[in-house]
Write a protein that holds these residues in place. Sequence first.
Motif, PDB file in Angstrom:
ATOM      1  N   ALA A  42      -5.217  -5.353   5.264  1.00 49.63           N
ATOM      2  CA  ALA A  42      -4.067  -4.462   5.115  1.00 49.63           C
ATOM      3  C   ALA A  42      -4.482  -3.004   4.976  1.00 49.63           C
ATOM      4  O   ALA A  42      -3.636  -2.114   5.011  1.00 49.63           O
ATOM      5  CB  ALA A  42      -3.228  -4.884   3.906  1.00 49.63           C
ATOM      6  N   LYS A  98       0.522  -1.471   5.516  1.00 47.33           N
ATOM      7  CA  LYS A  98       0.801  -2.251   4.305  1.00 47.33           C
ATOM      8  C   LYS A  98       2.009  -1.688   3.567  1.00 47.33           C
ATOM      9  O   LYS A  98       2.846  -2.432   3.069  1.00 47.33           O
ATOM     10  CB  LYS A  98      -0.434  -2.275   3.388  1.00 47.33           C
ATOM     11  N   THR A 133      -2.538  -8.955  -1.359  1.00 50.75           N
ATOM     12  CA  THR A 133      -3.493  -7.865  -1.579  1.00 50.75           C
ATOM     13  C   THR A 133      -3.985  -7.797  -3.024  1.00 50.75           C
ATOM     14  O   THR A 133      -4.726  -6.898  -3.389  1.00 50.75           O
ATOM     15  CB  THR A 133      -2.873  -6.509  -1.184  1.00 50.75           C
TER      16      THR A 133
END
Length: 140
Positions: A42, A98, A133
Amino acid sequence: MNIGSASAPVSFTLDTVAPGAPVLSEQGSTKLADNYLNATEAGTTTTFRVTLPTSGSLAVAGDRVELLLGGASFGTAKLATLSGANVSSGYVDFTVAKTDLGADGAKALTAKITDVAGNIGNASVAANFTLDTGVPNAPS
C-alpha cells in the motif's frame, strides 16, 4: 380561432440502452494476488484497468467510466470521460492510493459506465481484497 405556422421539425435519438458491463483488473503488478494489500504494498499506488465492453452496447467517446469502492463513489470521485483514444485502446486506467481506501478491512472495487444519454450500465465483477496495513502484535 387563430392557428400559427408549424415550427421546424426537431430531430433526436432516443437512447434507452445502457452500456455493457466493463471488466476490472489490477494492472502492472500482482499486489492483490493473495487478496491482501499489506502496508508495504500500500506504500505505492495500485493501478486498476477498466476494460471496455466488446459486445452488446459498446462504450463511445463522451461516455463516463467511474471506479467505485463498495458500490459508491470514492471520497474524491475516480471518474474519466472516455476519449476516442480510450475507445480505440479499449480501456482506461485508474490509480488508487492507500489513502483512497480508508481504514483497514474488506474492500470491493467495481467500475461502471454511464453513456452520454445518462443510461447507467451494470457494474463490473468486483475486485475483492483486504486492506491490512496494521503491524502484527509481538509474540508473547
